[in-house]
Enzyme design. Sequence first.
Site, PDB file in Angstrom:
ATOM      1  N   LYS A 128       0.829  -1.198   0.000  1.00 25.06           N
ATOM      2  CA  LYS A 128       0.000   0.000   0.000  1.00 25.06           C
ATOM      3  C   LYS A 128       0.871   1.257   0.000  1.00 25.06           C
ATOM      4  O   LYS A 128       2.093   1.170   0.024  1.00 25.06           O
ATOM      5  CB  LYS A 128      -0.979  -0.047   1.177  1.00 25.06           C
TER       6      LYS A 128
HETATM    7  C1  LIG Z   1      -4.947  -4.725   0.751  1.00 29.06           C
HETATM    8  C2  LIG Z   1      -6.406  -4.646   0.668  1.00 29.06           C
HETATM    9  C3  LIG Z   1      -7.211  -5.068   1.711  1.00 29.06           C
HETATM   10  C4  LIG Z   1      -6.685  -5.813   2.909  1.00 29.06           C
HETATM   11  O1  LIG Z   1      -5.805  -5.079   3.673  1.00 29.06           O
HETATM   12  P1  LIG Z   1      -4.986  -5.836   4.816  1.00 29.06           P
HETATM   13  O2  LIG Z   1      -4.372  -4.739   5.604  1.00 29.06           O
HETATM   14  O3  LIG Z   1      -3.964  -6.683   4.110  1.00 29.06           O
HETATM   15  O4  LIG Z   1      -5.933  -6.655   5.598  1.00 29.06           O
HETATM   16  C5  LIG Z   1      -8.562  -4.880   1.612  1.00 29.06           C
HETATM   17  N1  LIG Z   1      -9.118  -4.299   0.540  1.00 29.06           N
HETATM   18  C6  LIG Z   1      -8.375  -3.881  -0.502  1.00 29.06           C
HETATM   19  C7  LIG Z   1      -9.040  -3.223  -1.656  1.00 29.06           C
HETATM   20  C8  LIG Z   1      -7.002  -4.068  -0.477  1.00 29.06           C
HETATM   21  O5  LIG Z   1      -6.277  -3.685  -1.532  1.00 29.06           O
END
Ligand SMILES: *Cc1c(COP(=O)(O)O)cnc(C)c1O
Length: 392
Positions: free
Chosen positions: A194
């Site tokens: 992210k």
């Molecule tokens: C990465 C992601 C998640 C999950 O996030 P985590 O912190 O890994 O649980 C949920 N929704 C979207 C759209 C994502 O890209």
Amino acid sequence: MNREPTLDVRPPSQTIAFAAPLLGDEEFAASDTVLRSGWIASGPNVIALEKELSAYFGNRPTRVLTSETAALEVALQLLGIGSGDEVLIGAQTFFSSGNMVEKVGAKSVFVDVDLKSRNIDLADATRRLTSRTRAIIPTHYAGLACDMDALYAFARQHNVRVIEDAALAVGSSWRGKAIGSFGDIALFSFHPNKNITTIEGGALVCNDVADAKRVEVLRFHGISRLPDQTRDVDFPGGKFNMPDVNAAIGRAQLKKLDRFSARRRQLAHRYLANLGGVLPDELLPHRGHAGDEAGHSWNLFAIRLPLERIRATRPQIMESLRARMIATSVSYESPHLTTLFRSQGWKPGDLPNTELIANTTLTLPLHAGLSEADVDYVSAALASVLKEVDFR
Ligand SMILES: *Cc1c(COP(=O)(O)O)cnc(C)c1O
């Protein structure tokens, strides 16, 4: 079409990742300090990170957890959503939304998306409303904000709560206002892919301090403290508190967020310029809302492949790019066509745009650590791979 971009085609010395965290001395020093401090589980850095995130999100109450997926489970519990309830889910998303809705005992109702923005189609959401619909979970796909005016008008009109999946939208905004700084509940992810990372981690932003206090209970065993110094449990809560090492890394990352977002935007616009002569516009990602392109924080650069016009499958294209030292990814598969949801009756054809995107999407490398030369190299490699399979 398929005019080959005249670009620097220096092959990289190692495979270009499709996503990667960008950590520096500040993060290394911060984690070292915490590790040596003797207090490595949730502590002062968690409190400080929550304050700093809250300031970023317009002073709304903010709590951090071990992942966005954990934050989603807690958000559903906070709203009391469970058996007998239905939740609308924008289907261009990761598996976590459907999983957590099922986990709390509610029913996942997937909603199709717009082909270009890949964000939730509110007309389709309207068709899927029932008297049991309690909430809607839209994803800000790739970092492009949903139409927030339309989204919140829908929520008000139909009296449903909004849980924004803003995993991909850390640093995004809508008409100059940060995603997370207004609205109902917003959830963020700090996974290494992210825009900023705490290694693993997530945040929940809400409007009421009382809700934030309840999140503290739900993320830590359902425990509340009694006046006599003993503890009580009134809900079977999870164990989702963020360690202080992670929070310290997050604090260093948050300081760099605006710089990271600007860099991602620069690189994405370079891709768009490079690929404008390679792929038709409808297969390129949305640039950002007109007059507000700076609101797009570009977590992903996901094209669609012209598979019906070339002699190759997506795995073959991915393999050809891999042979040229370029890692790519698929973001995302159709969540309603997983074994889990097929067993509930979902089938191909139910969400035509989501399925078309899922079948053709390809995520190219994009992260703040890439150089212009990397983007040019990937663009040229993609053009040459497509030419090899007779795309014109
Ligand atoms: C990465 C992601 C998640 C999950 O996030 P985590 O912190 O890994 O649980 C949920 N929704 C979207 C759209 C994502 O890209």
